[in-house]
Write a protein that holds these residues in place. Structure first.
Motif, short mmCIF file in Angstrom:
data_model
loop_
_atom_site.label_atom_id
_atom_site.label_comp_id
_atom_site.label_asym_id
_atom_site.label_seq_id
_atom_site.Cartn_x
_atom_site.Cartn_y
_atom_site.Cartn_z
N LYS A 296 0.73 -1.34 0.01
CA LYS A 296 0.19 0.01 0.06
C LYS A 296 0.82 1.39 -0.15
CE LYS A 296 -4.50 -0.70 0.12
NZ LYS A 296 -5.27 -0.08 -1.09
N PRO A 297 1.84 1.41 0.94
CA PRO A 297 2.80 2.66 0.83
C PRO A 297 3.41 2.93 -0.53
CG PRO A 297 3.29 1.41 2.89
CD PRO A 297 2.37 0.43 2.13
N LEU A 298 3.76 1.87 -1.30
CA LEU A 298 4.38 1.86 -2.58
C LEU A 298 3.26 2.40 -3.55
CD1 LEU A 298 6.71 1.54 -4.70
CD2 LEU A 298 5.98 -0.93 -4.67
N PHE A 299 2.12 2.00 -3.52
CA PHE A 299 1.16 2.42 -4.20
C PHE A 299 0.83 3.74 -4.24
CE2 PHE A 299 -3.53 3.65 -4.60
CZ PHE A 299 -3.80 3.36 -5.70
N TYR A 300 0.62 4.31 -3.17
CA TYR A 300 0.37 5.59 -2.68
C TYR A 300 1.67 6.72 -3.38
CZ TYR A 300 -3.55 4.30 0.12
OH TYR A 300 -4.97 3.88 0.34
N GLU A 301 2.85 6.13 -3.03
CA GLU A 301 4.14 6.94 -3.35
C GLU A 301 4.03 6.93 -4.80
OE1 GLU A 301 8.66 5.35 -3.81
OE2 GLU A 301 7.83 5.49 -1.50
N VAL B 258 4.73 9.27 -9.80
CA VAL B 258 5.28 8.63 -10.96
C VAL B 258 3.86 8.92 -12.11
CG1 VAL B 258 5.73 6.52 -12.27
CG2 VAL B 258 6.51 7.12 -9.75
N GLU B 259 3.97 9.78 -12.81
CA GLU B 259 2.91 10.09 -13.83
C GLU B 259 2.68 9.03 -14.65
OE1 GLU B 259 2.26 13.33 -17.30
OE2 GLU B 259 3.43 14.23 -15.43
N ALA B 260 3.79 8.07 -14.98
CA ALA B 260 3.41 7.14 -15.79
C ALA B 260 2.55 5.91 -15.33
CB ALA B 260 4.76 6.53 -16.51
N PHE B 261 2.50 5.86 -13.90
CA PHE B 261 1.72 4.73 -13.12
C PHE B 261 0.18 4.89 -13.52
CE2 PHE B 261 -0.05 3.41 -8.87
CZ PHE B 261 -0.30 2.06 -9.42
N ASP B 262 -0.25 3.86 -13.94
CA ASP B 262 -1.73 3.74 -14.09
C ASP B 262 -2.31 3.36 -12.91
OD1 ASP B 262 -4.12 3.48 -14.99
OD2 ASP B 262 -3.96 1.92 -16.55
N GLU B 263 -2.75 3.90 -12.00
CA GLU B 263 -3.10 3.45 -10.60
C GLU B 263 -4.59 2.89 -10.89
OE1 GLU B 263 -4.81 7.09 -8.02
OE2 GLU B 263 -3.28 7.98 -9.39
N GLU B 264 -5.26 3.31 -11.75
CA GLU B 264 -6.61 2.54 -12.26
C GLU B 264 -6.34 0.93 -12.59
OE1 GLU B 264 -9.84 3.92 -11.67
OE2 GLU B 264 -8.59 5.46 -10.89
N GLY B 265 -5.15 0.67 -12.92
CA GLY B 265 -4.83 -0.66 -13.44
C GLY B 265 -4.28 -1.46 -12.38
N TYR B 266 -3.93 -0.65 -11.18
CA TYR B 266 -3.34 -1.38 -10.14
C TYR B 266 -4.36 -2.48 -9.56
CZ TYR B 266 -1.42 -2.13 -5.37
OH TYR B 266 -1.08 -2.85 -4.52
N PRO C 62 0.83 -1.23 -13.65
CA PRO C 62 0.83 -0.95 -15.01
C PRO C 62 1.34 0.29 -15.30
CG PRO C 62 -1.44 -0.74 -14.41
CD PRO C 62 -0.55 -1.18 -13.08
N LYS C 63 1.81 0.27 -16.34
CA LYS C 63 2.52 1.60 -17.10
C LYS C 63 1.89 2.29 -18.11
CE LYS C 63 7.11 3.75 -18.12
NZ LYS C 63 8.59 3.41 -18.27
N ARG C 64 1.32 3.71 -18.09
CA ARG C 64 0.28 4.29 -18.89
C ARG C 64 1.17 4.01 -20.56
NH1 ARG C 64 -3.12 7.07 -16.11
NH2 ARG C 64 -2.66 7.90 -14.34
#
Length: 76
Positions: free
Chosen positions: A40-45, A50-58, A73-75
């Protein structure tokens, strides 16, 4: 799809290692992280920094009490 098992990496070095691996990926790829706890801490970080991180696909699954598999996932 790259997979990184961070359970044997010292905790102090894990996030830097993950960030380096994620940065080296091509857009549209997904980094699977195997960890001993839910990251979880890594997800929030990643979501904040990281703009390229696709948090919706996590996604994360608990494969065993000491094995969590998280998809970062990377956008495109």
């Amino acid at each position: 799809m790259p997979t990184l098992d961070v359970r044997d990496i010292p905790p102090v070095d894990r996030h830097d290692t993950i960030h380096d691996e994620f940065a080296a990926m091509e857009p549209g790829e997904t980094l699977t992280i195997v960890n001993d706890h839910e990251p979880k801490p890594l997800f929030y970080e990643m979501a904040a920094e990281v703009e390229a991180f696709d948090e919706e696909g996590y996604s994360v699954t608990e494969a065993a009490p000491d094995e969590y598999r998280a998809e970062f996932p990377k956008r495109e």
